[in-house]
Scaffold this active site. Structure first.
Site, short mmCIF file in Angstrom:
data_model
loop_
_atom_site.label_atom_id
_atom_site.label_comp_id
_atom_site.label_asym_id
_atom_site.label_seq_id
_atom_site.Cartn_x
_atom_site.Cartn_y
_atom_site.Cartn_z
CG HIS A 156 72.74 47.86 97.03
ND1 HIS A 156 72.67 49.23 97.06
CD2 HIS A 156 74.00 47.53 97.41
CE1 HIS A 156 73.85 49.72 97.42
NE2 HIS A 156 74.67 48.71 97.66
CD GLU B 63 51.10 41.17 104.17
OE1 GLU B 63 50.48 42.01 103.51
OE2 GLU B 63 50.88 39.94 104.07
CE LYS C 35 48.33 35.56 97.89
NZ LYS C 35 47.60 36.80 97.62
CB SER D 132 43.23 34.87 99.34
OG SER D 132 42.33 35.41 98.40
#
Ligand code: ARG
Length: 458
Positions: free
Chosen positions: A156, A290, A283, A277
């Site tokens: 979980h 992704e 970043k 970024s």
């Protein structure tokens, strides 16, 4: 321009309609398979005395010229000739004259296109299996380096029990092992020749389908001519296997993304597999992971697209089936792109053992150890669970972890608890003692790793 099938028609074609119906923009990827299929067909026609030796020799030399031109990128295809099959037939006739028109004896584009797809997929699936194995190699390498690295295991997405990081990584090895098995098994059904089924009912010519199949390296032929030209199960099956494989990669990608976040800090991806970024200078984004997670959706779409296309089709060939190709090509390309990227990402990632160590010492993932400790001393497990749960609650109230509790407090909860509880609650002890078959115990993980390496032939 007159069509190869134009005899029955009164009006000439219109370009905008041709453009809508044509598949040449994408099925030109099958150029080599189509030439290979035609070559086998002609050799068979000649062996069966349907074409004379001279005719066959001429056609075969024309086909080999086309092959050379294709390799050199010199073939010019046209939308007016609709698809790769008619384009090549036209080019052959241009090359060697009217005898080229004999190529299509005892054949239809329906068995021809199916043959091309079988040839194409057979080779691609083999390449994909190899790419999966290479990816597994990177996983096994990292797992071997981190058998003794302990991380919190999650259920979980809540800290559950401490585990070996190698154990965690090897999970993906087994998922991919099943993917390889499914892909390998599917080759049986891809490795069949539809050639000679004709349009749908076979042919009046005395052909030898098995001979043509053997020229193409197929291990068998379709038994039913209608089935041969109607079947796209092998593509659906491939898309389904590909979907499962992408689903596995997507789950792994999700973990890579979580682990490389500031919140986890469990890994750092190599710069090669990260992006910055355009606005936030600090970043370092796990874009490749992704993207693989994202591409999974498109692969599922390809599976559902084809299932839906086929759903209402009567036998045998229907033009709808031309829609089988783009999703298949796209899926092959997606896998061929994603697998090596993921392999590189895993091979080069830095595992932050310091953060993992810190995480595993500052949580309650050792609570099961306390419950098991009490149960091993005779307390019914349900009661042990309750005693431990109450102690966890006490800890939370006081800002402690279980190992911070003084012995007196522990003994107040249960007189079964002794000094050795502190050792028992150590994450390394917890992992080491989970020595049941397939468990996270270091010895079990080493055994599992040995098996994985053996399966990969390492
Ligand atoms: N371009 C067609 C396809 O990809 C080839 C088969 C065409 N057959 C036919 N009878 N129109 O499906």
């Amino acid at each position: 321009m007159t069509k190869l099938w134009g005899g029955r028609f009164q009006k000439s074609a219109e370009q905008w309609v041709d453009e809508f119906g044509a598949s040449i923009s994408f099925d030109q990827q099958l150029v080599m398979e189509d030439l290979e299929g035609s070559t086998a067909h002609v050799k068979m026609l000649s062996a069966c005395h349907i074409l004379s030796e001279q005719e066959a020799a001429l056609i075969l030399s024309g086909l080999s010229t086309l092959k050379e031109k294709a390799q050199a990128g010199e073939l010019e295809f046209s939308v007016a000739n609709e698809d790769i099959h008619l384009n090549l037939e036209k080019l052959l006739i241009d090359e060697i004259g009217p005898v080229g028109g004999k190529l299509h004896t005892a054949r239809s584009r329906n068995d021809q296109v199916a043959t091309d797809m079988h040839l194409y997929l057979k080779n691609r699936v083999k390449e994909i299996i190899e790419a999966v194995a290479a990816f597994q190699g990177a996983i096994v390498e990292q797992a071997e380096a981190h058998v003794d690295t302990i991380v919190p295991g999650y259920t979980h997405l809540q800290r559950a029990q401490p585990i070996s990081f190698g154990h965690h990584l090897l999970t993906y090895f087994w998922m991919l092992e099943r993917d390889k098995a499914r892909l390998s098994e599917s080759i049986k059904r891809i490795d069949l020749s539809p050639l000679g089924a004709g349009a749908m009912s076979g042919t009046t010519f005395p052909i030898d389908r098995e001979l043509a199949a053997s020229f193409l390296g197929f291990s068998g032929v379709y038994e039913n001519s209608l089935d041969a030209v109607s079947d796209r199960d092998f593509i659906v099956e491939f898309l389904s296997n590909a979907s499962m494989l992408m689903m596995h990669m997507s789950r792994f990608a999700e973990e890579i993304i979580l682990w490389s976040s500031e919140e986890f800090r469990f890994i750092e991806l190599d710069d090669t597999f990260s992006t910055g970024s355009s606005i936030m200078p600090q970043k370092k984004n796990p874009d490749m992971a992704e993207l693989i997670r994202g591409k999974t959706g498109r692969v599922y779409g390809n599976l559902f697209g084809l299932l839906t296309t086929l759903k209402g089709l009567p036998l045998a060939y229907n033009k709808d089936m031309q829609e089988d190709k783009e999703g298949m090509f796209d899926t092959v390309e997606t896998l061929a792109g994603s697998l090596p990227i993921f392999e590189g990402m895993v091979r080069t990632m830095t595992v932050r053992t310091d953060s993992m160590e810190k995480a595993v010492h500052s949580d309650f993932s050792n609570a099961t150890e306390l419950a098991d400790y009490l149960a091993a001393k005779g307390m019914p497990f349900r009661e042990a669970h309750d005693v431990t749960g109450k102690l966890v609650y006490t800890c939370i109230q006081r800002g402690y972890f279980l190992r911070d509790l003084p012995l007196a407090d522990l003994q107040e909860a249960s007189s079964l608890i002794e000094e050795d509880i502190y050792e028992t609650l150590m994450p390394a002890t917890a992992v080491k003692r989970r020595n049941s078959l397939g468990g996270t115990g270091f010895d079990q993980v080493r055994k599992q790793l040995g098996l994985a390496k053996q399966l990969l032939g390492h």
